[in-house]
Design a protein around this motif. Structure first.
Motif, short mmCIF file in Angstrom:
data_model
loop_
_atom_site.label_atom_id
_atom_site.label_comp_id
_atom_site.label_asym_id
_atom_site.label_seq_id
_atom_site.Cartn_x
_atom_site.Cartn_y
_atom_site.Cartn_z
N THR A 1 -5.29 -10.87 -6.72
CA THR A 1 -5.39 -9.54 -6.72
C THR A 1 -4.92 -8.46 -7.34
O THR A 1 -4.90 -7.53 -8.44
N SER B 1 -12.27 -1.76 -9.39
CA SER B 1 -10.59 -1.80 -9.38
C SER B 1 -10.52 -1.31 -10.27
O SER B 1 -8.98 -0.16 -10.43
N PHE C 1 -14.20 -7.98 -9.17
CA PHE C 1 -13.33 -7.33 -8.74
C PHE C 1 -12.57 -6.19 -9.53
O PHE C 1 -12.13 -4.87 -9.03
N PRO D 1 -7.49 -3.51 -0.37
CA PRO D 1 -8.85 -4.25 0.74
C PRO D 1 -7.78 -4.80 2.04
O PRO D 1 -6.68 -4.79 1.66
N THR E 1 -13.31 -12.79 -0.93
CA THR E 1 -13.36 -11.35 -1.23
C THR E 1 -15.23 -11.36 -1.34
O THR E 1 -15.08 -9.90 -0.98
N ARG F 1 -12.28 -4.77 1.06
CA ARG F 1 -11.82 -4.07 0.80
C ARG F 1 -12.48 -2.66 1.59
O ARG F 1 -13.37 -2.45 1.79
#
Length: 252
Positions: free
Chosen positions: A207, A251, A247, A109, A240, A103
Motif C-alpha cells: 500500500t 488514493s 486501490f 486504511p 483489502t 479504508r
C-alpha cells in the motif's frame, strides 16, 4: 441500542431480531473500537453501531438500516462482504480471524480482524448473521515485549528487502522465543498471529508503494514478496477488498 419500529419493521428483520439477545445487542454499542452489524437473511443491515456508521459515508444508523453493502461501500469492498456472507450462509459455520485492511472514509486504511457468525431461529432456519470487526491497535505491553516485537518487525522487513517471505519457524528463530511464547507476544502487541503479522507487513509495504510511487504493479508485487502479479492481486484484493490498481486510483 434502540431500534425503532419503522427502522426494522420488515419480516426478515423481525425474524433476526427475535433470534438475537437484547443484552448482546446493547453491549455492542459499548464497544468503541469494534464495528458491529447484524444482517437479515437477504443481506439488509438490521442493526449497526456507531463505529460501523463511521466507516460508511452516512451520518446515522437510520441512514444505514435497511440498506445492503453495495449501497454503502465501494464495489470491490461490497463484493467481498457479500462473498463472506454467502460463505457463512452456505456452510453454516462462522468466519473467524479474517484479517482486513478497511479504508477510513476520507482517510488512511486501518487494520481490522473480522468474525461473522450465522444466526438461526428456534426451528433451525437461517435468519441472518452478526459481524464484528476489531480495530487492531497495540494493547498495553511491557517495554521489553514492545522492544522485542519492534525488532522482530524490523527483521521481517529486512527479509522482505531481500525478496524473502519468512515463515513462522523463521520468526521463532529470529525472535529467540519458543513458538507459543512468540504467538502470545505477537498477539499482545499486534492483535494478530505471527503468520498474519507477516501478511500485514507485506500488504503495508504494497500500500505504501501504491500510494507514494508510480512503479509498475509487477515491481510492487515483487517488493511485497509475491512471486508474480497475479498472486499479488488475488491476495491484495482478498485482504483489502480492492485490486491493487483500484486501490492506487482511489488514493491518487
Amino acid at each position: 441500542m434502540s431500534i425503532s419500529t419503522t427502522e426494522a419493521s420488515w419480516p426478515e428483520a423481525k425474524a433476526l431480531l427475535d433470534a438475537l439477545s437484547p443484552a448482546m445487542v446493547s453491549l455492542m454499542e459499548e464497544l468503541k473500537g469494534v464495528m458491529f452489524c447484524a444482517k437479515d437473511a437477504v443481506g439488509r443491515y438490521v442493526l449497526v453501531n456507531e463505529v460501523f456508521v463511521a466507516r460508511t459515508r452516512e451520518r446515522s444508523r437510520r441512514d444505514v438500516v435497511g440498506r445492503r453493502a453495495p449501497d454503502l461501500f465501494v464495489t470491490d469492498l461490497a463484493e467481498r462482504y457479500e462473498d463472506q456472507d454467502d460463505q457463512v450462509r452456505a456452510t453454516g459455520r462462522p468466519l473467524r480471524g479474517e484479517l482486513e485492511l478497511i479504508r477510513h472514509v476520507g482517510g488512511a486504511p486501518g487494520w481490522f480482524l473480522t468474525a461473522k457468525l450465522p444466526v438461526h431461529d428456534t426451528a433451525g432456519r437461517f435468519v441472518g448473521l452478526v459481524s464484528v470487526s476489531q480495530d487492531l491497535r497495540s494493547e498495553d505491553a511491557d517495554d521489553a515485549t514492545i522492544r522485542d516485537m519492534a525488532h522482530l518487525r524490523q527483521e521481517v522487513e529486512a527479509r522482505l528487502d531481500l525478496g524473502e517471505v519468512p515463515s513462522v519457524s523463521d520468526l521463532v528463530a529470529l525472535s529467540g522465543y519458543g513458538s507459543s511464547a512468540l504467538d502470545r507476544r505477537v498477539r499482545r502487541v499486534f492483535g494478530i498471529s505471527p503468520r498474519q503479522l507477516v501478511l500485514r507487513l507485506r500488504v503495508d509495504r504494497a500500500t505504501h508503494l501504491l500510494t507514494s510511487t508510480s512503479v509498475p504493479l509487477a515491481q510492487v508485487a515483487a517488493a511485497a514478496g509475491f512471486s508474480d502479479q497475479a498472486s499479488f492481486t488475488r491476495t491484495f484484493a482478498r485482504v483489502t477488498g480492492e485490486t491493487p490498481a483500484a486501490f492506487r486510483r482511489r488514493s491518487a
